[in-house]
Structure formats: C-alpha cells, structure tokens
Design an enzyme around this catalytic site. Structure first.
Site, PDB file in Angstrom:
ATOM      1  N   SER A 107       2.648  -8.655  -0.480  1.00 12.93           N
ATOM      2  CA  SER A 107       3.663  -8.062   0.145  1.00 12.93           C
ATOM      3  C   SER A 107       5.057  -8.345  -0.364  1.00 12.93           C
ATOM      4  O   SER A 107       6.145  -7.805  -0.221  1.00 12.93           O
ATOM      5  CB  SER A 107       3.696  -8.059   1.746  1.00 12.93           C
ATOM      6  OG  SER A 107       2.500  -7.655   2.438  1.00 12.93           O
ATOM      7  N   GLY A 130       1.271  -4.497   2.158  1.00  9.60           N
ATOM      8  CA  GLY A 130       1.674  -4.627   0.514  1.00  9.60           C
ATOM      9  C   GLY A 130       3.250  -4.520   0.677  1.00  9.60           C
ATOM     10  O   GLY A 130       3.955  -4.507   1.580  1.00  9.60           O
ATOM     11  N   CYS A 179       0.766  -3.608   8.571  1.00 14.12           N
ATOM     12  CA  CYS A 179       2.016  -3.802   7.769  1.00 14.12           C
ATOM     13  C   CYS A 179       2.173  -2.519   7.240  1.00 14.12           C
ATOM     14  O   CYS A 179       2.748  -1.411   7.754  1.00 14.12           O
ATOM     15  CB  CYS A 179       2.102  -5.030   6.978  1.00 14.12           C
ATOM     16  SG  CYS A 179       3.610  -5.568   6.560  1.00 14.12           S
ATOM     17  N   GLN A 208       2.828   1.388   8.409  1.00 14.42           N
ATOM     18  CA  GLN A 208       3.845   2.465   8.099  1.00 14.42           C
ATOM     19  C   GLN A 208       3.210   3.665   7.549  1.00 14.42           C
ATOM     20  O   GLN A 208       3.791   4.913   7.755  1.00 14.42           O
ATOM     21  CB  GLN A 208       4.652   1.688   7.016  1.00 14.42           C
ATOM     22  CG  GLN A 208       5.480   0.613   7.743  1.00 14.42           C
ATOM     23  CD  GLN A 208       6.183  -0.379   6.837  1.00 14.42           C
ATOM     24  OE1 GLN A 208       6.452   0.051   5.628  1.00 14.42           O
ATOM     25  NE2 GLN A 208       6.650  -1.334   7.329  1.00 14.42           N
ATOM     26  N   ASN A 230       5.986 -10.042   7.900  1.00 12.50           N
ATOM     27  CA  ASN A 230       6.380  -9.866   6.772  1.00 12.50           C
ATOM     28  C   ASN A 230       6.802  -8.453   6.145  1.00 12.50           C
ATOM     29  O   ASN A 230       5.823  -7.962   5.610  1.00 12.50           O
ATOM     30  CB  ASN A 230       5.600 -10.670   5.451  1.00 12.50           C
ATOM     31  CG  ASN A 230       6.216 -10.405   4.131  1.00 12.50           C
ATOM     32  OD1 ASN A 230       7.269 -10.019   3.883  1.00 12.50           O
ATOM     33  ND2 ASN A 230       5.057 -10.557   3.209  1.00 12.50           N
ATOM     34  N   GLY A 255      10.024  -5.333   5.192  1.00 12.89           N
ATOM     35  CA  GLY A 255      11.485  -4.982   5.194  1.00 12.89           C
ATOM     36  C   GLY A 255      11.769  -3.473   5.607  1.00 12.89           C
ATOM     37  O   GLY A 255      12.980  -3.082   5.584  1.00 12.89           O
ATOM     38  N   PHE A 256      10.709  -3.010   5.975  1.00 16.75           N
ATOM     39  CA  PHE A 256      10.800  -1.530   6.376  1.00 16.75           C
ATOM     40  C   PHE A 256      10.169  -1.412   7.809  1.00 16.75           C
ATOM     41  O   PHE A 256       9.214  -2.263   8.440  1.00 16.75           O
ATOM     42  CB  PHE A 256       9.950  -0.505   5.484  1.00 16.75           C
ATOM     43  CG  PHE A 256      10.789  -0.218   4.071  1.00 16.75           C
ATOM     44  CD1 PHE A 256      11.566   0.812   4.082  1.00 16.75           C
ATOM     45  CD2 PHE A 256      10.589  -1.381   3.396  1.00 16.75           C
ATOM     46  CE1 PHE A 256      12.389   0.761   2.707  1.00 16.75           C
ATOM     47  CE2 PHE A 256      11.055  -1.393   1.938  1.00 16.75           C
ATOM     48  CZ  PHE A 256      12.166  -0.141   1.840  1.00 16.75           C
ATOM     49  N   HIS A 303       0.952  -9.430  11.251  1.00 18.61           N
ATOM     50  CA  HIS A 303      -0.426  -9.936  10.548  1.00 18.61           C
ATOM     51  C   HIS A 303      -1.221 -10.676  11.299  1.00 18.61           C
ATOM     52  O   HIS A 303      -1.006 -11.693  11.416  1.00 18.61           O
ATOM     53  CB  HIS A 303       0.096 -10.666   9.180  1.00 18.61           C
ATOM     54  CG  HIS A 303       0.619  -9.939   8.189  1.00 18.61           C
ATOM     55  ND1 HIS A 303       0.031  -9.542   6.994  1.00 18.61           N
ATOM     56  CD2 HIS A 303       1.904  -9.551   7.909  1.00 18.61           C
ATOM     57  CE1 HIS A 303       0.868  -8.934   6.292  1.00 18.61           C
ATOM     58  NE2 HIS A 303       1.906  -8.705   6.592  1.00 18.61           N
ATOM     59  N   GLU A 320      -4.209 -11.540  10.725  1.00 19.74           N
ATOM     60  CA  GLU A 320      -5.035 -12.467  10.071  1.00 19.74           C
ATOM     61  C   GLU A 320      -4.422 -13.913   9.917  1.00 19.74           C
ATOM     62  O   GLU A 320      -5.140 -14.948   9.869  1.00 19.74           O
ATOM     63  CB  GLU A 320      -5.268 -12.170   8.581  1.00 19.74           C
ATOM     64  CG  GLU A 320      -4.093 -12.272   7.816  1.00 19.74           C
ATOM     65  CD  GLU A 320      -3.079 -11.208   7.699  1.00 19.74           C
ATOM     66  OE1 GLU A 320      -1.887 -11.207   6.744  1.00 19.74           O
ATOM     67  OE2 GLU A 320      -3.278 -10.166   8.558  1.00 19.74           O
TER      68      GLU A 320
END
Length: 372
Positions: free
Chosen positions: A51, A229, A257, A261, A299, A301-302, A343, A345
């Site tokens: 990612s 990703g 993540c 989206q 983690n 940024g969108f 996340h 995990e």
C-alpha cells in the site's frame, strides 16, 4: 558505514521547502508522495506493505533500526516504499531473533534513505500543508535539477499503481482440502491477510489486479476478497467491474482498505484524496453496530464520501474513524457484502479487529447453507 563518513542528503518538498540530513542505505535520488506513519514499532512490516508503493515514508518514531530485521516480518516480496526519512538511525541492533541490521537490508534492496532530519518539524509541516510530492537525494549541490525532476513526478490523485505490486500470475495459498475456498483479487495484498484466511480454514487463489469476474469465478470459490493496495482507487475499472458482478449475484464479498474503496465505487459512492491520510497503528474507530471502540492499524490516503454513503439506500455505515469522522466501514443491506478502511490483519498493530475475518467466514457459511 561509519556515522561520521555519511554523505549529506536532503528532502525537497514540491513547494520548495528543504530539510537536510545524512544518507543511509544507498546514495541516490528518489521521488514520491511524502507521508508519515505514527507507529512506534513494526517498521519492517510498514516498509514492505504494498500500500506504500510510490511513497516516501517519514517515521515519526525517533529511533529506526534498533531491533534490526527478521525475514519473517515482511508483508510482501520486498521493500515497497520509495524511500525513508527518519530522525535517528541505528546501525547496530539488539534482538535475539534478528537476522541482521536495517542498513544492510536497505543496501540489499537498494533503498535510498535519509536520517538526522528534524522529523517533528517535517511532520508538522505536512500536517499543515497536506501530503505532496517530494524528493530525497544525496545530490545536495544540484537543487535546481532536483526541482525539475520533482516537477515530472506524477501526482497520486488519478494514479494507478496496483498493477505495479499485484501478482503477474495466479497462485494458491493454504491447504487445497480446506473447508472454504476464497478468490482474492490482489491489488496490493499483504501476506498476513492470507495467513488470517488460512488459519480459519480457507484455501485461497490469488488473482492479478485486472482479473475479470469470470476468471475469479472459475475457481468456484465460496467467497470473494478484494485486497488493500496503493494509490487512487478510481482508475481500477477492472476491479470495480468485478465487484459489481459479485454484488449483483449476492456472493460473499469482503474488502480491506483499497478494496473497501473499490466496493464503494462499485456502488456509485465516490472517493476523494485526503489532506494527509491515516497511517499508524493506534487509530480509534467506533463500531456502530456493537457500540464498541477499536484501536486499529491504518494506511490510506483516500477515503469514501460519507454523505453519499449515508444517502445510499442499500449501504449502511458500520464503522467511523473517531478522529475525523471519516467512513471506516460499510455493509450492504441487501447483499452479502461488507468492507473496512483499516487493517484487521494487524501486522503491525493491535488485534481488536480480527473478528472481521471470522465475520467473513460466517457469511460464507451462511451463503453455503442458503445455496444447499
């Protein structure tokens, strides 16, 4: 490498701001979007997380490298960050089960890094001015050339990077005689996600980022998964189309993540680039279904548009980020589909959200009963 002999290096931001430090790893020049991670540990997992592909990582923890590296603490086949910026770098390490020091590992993977930077001032600047492109370099006497190179670096918004980190060919993980079969769309998948599926009795076939629904379905899976990703989800048209087909058929679907989206986009809910994003292992999330709080590893940024998610007749917001009230999870009211922005995990990070893997397995079980 002796501390005194290290070459001078710099961080140049897109707006012209410069921070100076000293070279670590290999010498050279790299560009990317600058971001920061607030985690106090787990740097090796962070550096190998797909990612982060295309990003320059600022570590807010004052010490990096003090516990060395371990071959088992990786999330992919190698380092995925473009470069590292830190305060204090430890060339020596202290841990019983370490395989070596971080500097040698950086050299092996040809990573450009810079230490002795005032990271507190740098992070404060990024918080105020937002994530932007940057360059780190040991060519400190050629700033004008660096500025020109930085101008040629593409912006993260609208950029597709999943193809750079996804598997080129399908592969299998787990026991082929396992109780459940999962088709996983790899748009930057982390190894610990696969481990969590395996320990819950799943056999997984991992597909490239642009696999069609027909290709995923050819595995005859019991459930479908869309991974985490890098970069912007909007250019991932193939993944969105695959998600639409899975949703249309009411098949069990789980996204994490970037996968979260993609599922939102498949439902007509838009995404947007955040001012800074969420990157760390202590982000507070509220589960609106149970009322419980969760400390999460994040983690991204969108994010997805909250107003559009609230207005969607078939989508329910299940989790919210308590710092800025962004959407941290959704589920479909009329389909066997759910996703989270964080996340579960948890590597590195807390284990509060591991129940989501159990939830997905339960959804698969219920689907199999309904079909039979």
């Amino acid at each position: 490498m002796k501390y005194q002999s290290r070459k001078k290096a710099l961080v140049l931001l897109a707006d012209g701001t410069i921070f100076y430090g000293k070279s670590v790893g290999v010498q050279g020049t790299v560009t990317g979007e600058i971001c920061f991670n607030t985690g106090m540990t787990g740097y090796q997992e962070i550096f190998t997380d797909p990612s982060y592909f295309g990003q320059l990582m600022v570590a807010t923890n004052a010490h990096i490298g003090n516990y060395g590296v371990n071959d088992h603490e990786v999330e992919s086949d190698g380092i995925k960050i473009s470069g590292l910026i830190c305060r204090n770098f430890s060339f020596t390490h202290s841990r019983v089960d370490s395989n070596g020091n971080l500097n040698d590992w950086f050299t092996k993977h040809q990573l450009v890094a810079i230490s002795d930077v005032d990271t507190r001032a740098l992070v404060s600047y990024i918080r105020d001015h937002g994530a932007m492109n940057a360059i780190i370099s040991t060519e400190v006497d050629n700033i004008e050339a660096l500025k020109k190179q930085l101008l040629e670096t593409p912006n993260m918004e609208g950029l597709e990077l999943a193809s750079k980190v996804s598997t080129k060919e399908p592969y299998f993980v787990g026991d082929e005689n396992a109780e459940f079969k999962i088709a996983a769309l790899d748009i930057g998948i982390k190894k610990n996600i696969l481990r969590n599926f395996v320990k819950r009795g799943a056999y997984i076939k991992v597909f490239p980022y642009n696999a069609t629904f027909e290709e995923l379905a050819s595995f005859n899976p019991d459930g479908y998964f869309i991974s985490n990703g890098p970069s912007d989800p909007q250019p991932l048209i193939e993944a969105q189309e695959a998600a639409k087909e899975i949703i249309k058929r009411d098949l069990p679907l789980f996204g994490i993540c970037l996968g979260h989206q993609v599922i939102a986009l498949a439902n007509g809910i838009s995404t947007y680039k955040m001012h800074n994003g969420h990157r760390g292992i202590n982000h507070p999330v509220k589960n609106l279904i149970t009322g419980k709080g969760e400390i999460t590893s994040q983690n991204h940024g969108f994010a997805i548009n909250r107003a559009e998610a609230e207005a969607h007749e078939n989508v329910e917001i299940t989790h919210v980020h308590l710092n800025d009230h962004t959407v941290a999870g959704i589920r479909m009211k009329n389909k066997n589909v759910f996703s989270v922005q964080y996340h579960p995990e948890a590597s590195p990070g807390p284990h509060d959200a591991e129940y989501l893997f159990d939830q997905f397995i339960e959804n698969i079980k219920e689907s199999k009963i309904a079909v039979s």
